[in-house]
Design a protein around this motif. Structure first.
Motif, PDB file in Angstrom:
ATOM      1  N   UNK A 102       0.976  -1.210  -0.004  1.00 56.12           N
ATOM      2  CA  UNK A 102      -0.181  -0.165  -0.041  1.00 56.12           C
ATOM      3  C   UNK A 102       0.933   1.196  -0.006  1.00 56.12           C
ATOM      4  N   UNK A 103       1.744   1.303   0.791  1.00 50.95           N
ATOM      5  CA  UNK A 103       2.732   2.462   1.097  1.00 50.95           C
ATOM      6  C   UNK A 103       3.378   3.008  -0.357  1.00 50.95           C
ATOM      7  N   UNK A 104       4.148   1.956  -1.035  1.00 47.00           N
ATOM      8  CA  UNK A 104       5.022   2.373  -1.742  1.00 47.00           C
ATOM      9  C   UNK A 104       3.867   2.833  -3.092  1.00 47.00           C
ATOM     10  N   UNK A 105       2.804   1.897  -3.560  1.00 49.55           N
ATOM     11  CA  UNK A 105       2.306   2.500  -4.768  1.00 49.55           C
ATOM     12  C   UNK A 105       1.556   3.700  -4.428  1.00 49.55           C
ATOM     13  N   UNK A 106       0.978   4.050  -3.072  1.00 53.15           N
ATOM     14  CA  UNK A 106       0.400   5.256  -2.979  1.00 53.15           C
ATOM     15  C   UNK A 106       1.216   6.366  -2.882  1.00 53.15           C
ATOM     16  N   UNK A 151      -7.609   4.264  -5.094  1.00 55.57           N
ATOM     17  CA  UNK A 151      -6.594   4.760  -4.202  1.00 55.57           C
ATOM     18  C   UNK A 151      -7.233   4.558  -2.737  1.00 55.57           C
ATOM     19  N   UNK A 152      -8.528   5.231  -2.547  1.00 57.09           N
ATOM     20  CA  UNK A 152      -9.306   5.019  -1.405  1.00 57.09           C
ATOM     21  C   UNK A 152      -9.465   3.576  -0.875  1.00 57.09           C
ATOM     22  N   UNK A 153      -9.988   2.960  -1.879  1.00 53.38           N
ATOM     23  CA  UNK A 153     -10.066   1.352  -1.542  1.00 53.38           C
ATOM     24  C   UNK A 153      -8.804   0.570  -1.356  1.00 53.38           C
ATOM     25  N   UNK A 154      -7.583   1.145  -1.889  1.00 44.83           N
ATOM     26  CA  UNK A 154      -6.277   0.423  -1.381  1.00 44.83           C
ATOM     27  C   UNK A 154      -6.001   0.654  -0.093  1.00 44.83           C
ATOM     28  N   UNK A 157      -3.763  11.774   5.178  1.00 44.77           N
ATOM     29  CA  UNK A 157      -3.734  10.978   3.744  1.00 44.77           C
ATOM     30  C   UNK A 157      -4.954  10.859   3.121  1.00 44.77           C
ATOM     31  N   UNK A 158      -5.823  10.296   3.743  1.00 41.50           N
ATOM     32  CA  UNK A 158      -7.285  10.051   3.152  1.00 41.50           C
ATOM     33  C   UNK A 158      -7.937  11.258   2.759  1.00 41.50           C
ATOM     34  N   UNK A 159      -7.757  12.269   3.619  1.00 39.57           N
ATOM     35  CA  UNK A 159      -8.237  13.645   3.286  1.00 39.57           C
ATOM     36  C   UNK A 159      -7.880  13.808   2.065  1.00 39.57           C
ATOM     37  N   UNK A 160      -6.578  13.954   1.912  1.00 42.76           N
ATOM     38  CA  UNK A 160      -5.897  14.350   0.485  1.00 42.76           C
ATOM     39  C   UNK A 160      -6.236  13.777  -0.548  1.00 42.76           C
ATOM     40  N   UNK A 161      -6.472  12.351  -0.271  1.00 37.87           N
ATOM     41  CA  UNK A 161      -7.179  11.421  -1.416  1.00 37.87           C
ATOM     42  C   UNK A 161      -8.430  11.858  -1.616  1.00 37.87           C
ATOM     43  N   UNK A 167     -16.218  11.954   1.773  1.00 38.78           N
ATOM     44  CA  UNK A 167     -15.269  12.566   3.014  1.00 38.78           C
ATOM     45  C   UNK A 167     -16.143  12.768   4.192  1.00 38.78           C
ATOM     46  N   UNK A 168     -16.945  13.475   4.417  1.00 35.15           N
ATOM     47  CA  UNK A 168     -17.618  13.853   5.290  1.00 35.15           C
ATOM     48  C   UNK A 168     -17.997  12.627   6.429  1.00 35.15           C
ATOM     49  N   UNK A 169     -18.742  11.637   5.688  1.00 37.30           N
ATOM     50  CA  UNK A 169     -19.096  10.452   6.225  1.00 37.30           C
ATOM     51  C   UNK A 169     -17.906   9.377   6.748  1.00 37.30           C
ATOM     52  N   UNK A 170     -16.898   9.646   6.185  1.00 43.00           N
ATOM     53  CA  UNK A 170     -15.697   8.776   6.326  1.00 43.00           C
ATOM     54  C   UNK A 170     -14.913   9.519   7.282  1.00 43.00           C
TER      55      UNK A 170
END
Length: 588
Positions: A44-48, A176-179, A199-203, A245-248
């Motif tokens: 996950x880390x390297x591909x993202x 990306x979010x699912x990964x 990171x998720x907020x940026x995604x 985003x808000x729900x997550x």
């Protein structure tokens, strides 16, 4: 270019083969080291990390490419435009990021939803989706070349193959979010906090940008389709990205998402329109009003109890109050403001699209929160309905009426030269009621005059004409009528959209003669597409164009279906498996 990509691809395939056969260890060590830093698996880390670098490269290339087409016109060839290299590199390594997530896992099953490739090789769903979206975008390049050979160069963002290029990149953020979700549920050290909120907020910010790229012609002020499509596109992007985003992510997350999106778009706009590239000016929606609406509505208990209903309500709020707040920014900063007469059709399109997009955003959030989706038949019906609603609204927005027997009498007066001839124009329309007192636009567009600070408007000049009376207008600033400029009188009022040339340089490359800017002339209005897309060929069979468009449509529907499948698979598999470190898989 295909040969170069093939060589690079073979090198990457060889590295992947060496990693899978354990002949090298540096790739796994690098991924695991980065993973320990963020408490995520290396796959996950390297591909993202690779994805973030490449998607920003592709975004810069894309905005730059649009600005060059607006300022300079068509390309001399597919490799003559420097922005194309940024797009190609960005999309190629976007695909590579997805493939890295597929190749990296060794001796482990990367999560409960992983897809079996061989007896001991499993791939994370998010990686498959990123690679698929990247491949979809890359396929757009050769198809685009074929399209231009068949139908001429369609100098518009909304060419079918162009939409593949930008759509694949934009929708890859869902992968990306699912990964990231798969990695969060398979942390190397489960005792450490999950982390990764930013990171998720940026995604999600990237998803908002990705869904906004379809609006870029409106951002420059050279939209070749009806203005009513712009608010619908804004609503669709905001309702999906901000609702999810808000729900997550919880309270105030949408403000972080829109701030990140504005920062990235602002930097790219400065690079393109600033002193470095010196191309035509671009702006972008803020989405701040939509974010405020979502944050206020999130105070309702529906957010947790009935997330899909809340998503629909959020979409409705974005399509009404959110658009009202966004319109203040549009009126102040954009070339074309939204006239009051457009509101009924605007709401008729934006409201159903907003509700449908809000439901899609809620479904995505349910997956990312690890909660149960509705039963398969219902969720498939909701996604299908959302696609149909968006298609119907778009089809309505594409309906254009070209008036018969409409013309304009134009009188030009000389103005002070600016690297060539500049003129003012006085215009009388026939019939006088061709445009009412509050149309979307009656303007003169001058473009493709050459980018650079020594060119008026850096290659783009748009002048909204002053109305002196029914059918009687004049310019408010001089417009160029020399060199390579294409200067056009445009009218859009409701479904009426038409144009006539004021000046166009001769273009031997397509066999077009000069349209001179005479001191006074009388010309008929024609379909705007024949003027703005002068390079396009209309000498082809209708069935051929329809068949080519259907191929692009099928590819697009396949991508949407793949993303839906991936989200559903993750939801189904993780509901029956607890969060844990990766399961070991016995090697052969």
């Amino acid at each position: 270019m295909s040969g170069s990509a093939g060589v690079v691809g073979l090198i990457l395939l060889w590295i992947g083969y060496l990693h899978r056969t354990r002949r090298i260890s540096w790739l796994g060590r690098a991924a695991d080291s980065l993973g320990r830093l963020f408490n995520r698996p290396g796959w996950v880390a390297l591909p993202v990390a690779l994805f973030l670098a490449t998607i920003l490269t592709a975004l810069l290339g894309f905005i730059w490419d649009v600005s060059l087409h607006i300022g300079n016109g068509r390309d001399e060839g597919p490799l003559a435009n420097p922005a194309h290299y940024f797009i190609l590199v960005g999309l190629f390594f976007l695909f590579t990021a997805g493939m890295a997530a597929i190749v990296l896992p060794l001796d482990e099953k990367p999560g409960a939803a992983a897809v079996r490739i061989t007896r001991t090789w499993y791939a994370p769903v998010g990686g498959i989706l990123i690679a698929g979206a990247g491949l979809y975008a890359l396929i757009g390049f050769p198809l685009d070349d074929i399209w231009h050979r068949l139908f001429g160069q369609d100098v518009t963002l909304w060419g079918p193959t162009h939409l593949m290029l930008i759509g694949g990149a934009g929708l890859s953020l869902v992968g990306v979010l699912l990964l990231e979700f798969e990695g969060r549920r398979n942390r190397p050290d489960p005792s450490r906090p999950e982390g990764g909120w930013l990171i998720r907020a940026f995604a999600f910010g990237g998803l908002l940008i990705g869904l906004s790229v379809f609006q870029v012609e409106f951002d420059f002020g050279v939209e070749q389709f009806r203005l009513v499509l712009q608010p619908m596109l804004i609503v669709a992007a905001a309702a999906i990205a901000l609702t999810a985003a808000r729900m997550t992510l919880g309270p105030f997350s949408t403000l972080v998402v829109v701030a990140f999106a504005a920062l990235v778009r602002g930097i790219v706009a400065w690079l393109v329109s600033g002193p470095i590239i010196d191309a035509p000016r671009t702006v972008f929606p803020l989405y701040l009003g939509a974010a405020i609406v979502v944050e206020v509505l999130a105070l309702l208990p529906l957010t947790r109890r009935h997330p899909i209903w809340w998503g629909a309500m959020a979409g409705l709020g974005i399509a009404t109050v959110g658009l009202l707040l966004e319109s203040w920014w549009i009126d102040a900063m954009f070339v074309d403001a939204w006239p009051a007469g457009m509101r009924p059709e605007l709401l008729a399109m934006a409201v159903p699209v907003g509700i449908a997009a809000g439901v899609v955003g809620a479904l995505l959030a349910i997956v990312l929160r690890g909660e149960r989706l509705p039963r398969p038949s219902l969720r498939r019906g909701l996604v299908t309905a959302a696609v149909l609603v968006a298609a119907a609204a778009t089809a309505n927005g594409l309906i254009i009426q070209v008036p018969r027997h409409a013309a304009a009498a134009v009188t030009l007066t000389e103005s002070e030269p600016d690297n060539g001839r500049m003129v003012h124009a006085e215009i009388r329309l026939t019939p006088a009621d061709l445009a009412d007192a509050n149309p979307e636009w009656v303007q003169i567009l001058a473009w493709q005059g050459g980018v650079g600070s020594d060119s008026p408007g850096r290659g783009l000049v748009v002048d909204h004409l002053e109305r002196l009376g029914p059918g009687h207008y004049r310019t408010t600033r001089p417009v160029p009528v020399h060199g390579t400029w294409k200067t056009v009188l445009r009218v859009q009022d409701g479904r009426v959209q038409t144009a006539l040339p004021i000046y166009m340089a001769a273009d031997p490359g397509i066999g077009a003669e000069e349209v001179p800017a005479l001191e006074s002339f009388h010309r008929d209005f024609v379909a705007e597409i024949t003027v703005l897309q002068r390079e396009r060929s209309f000498d082809h069979s209708t069935w051929l164009f329809t068949a080519a468009a259907l191929v692009v449509l099928l590819c697009s529907l396949a991508l949407i279906a793949a993303l839906s499948w991936g989200a559903a698979r993750i939801n189904d598999r993780y509901l029956t498996a607890p969060a844990q470190a990766p399961d070991s898989v016995r090697s052969s």
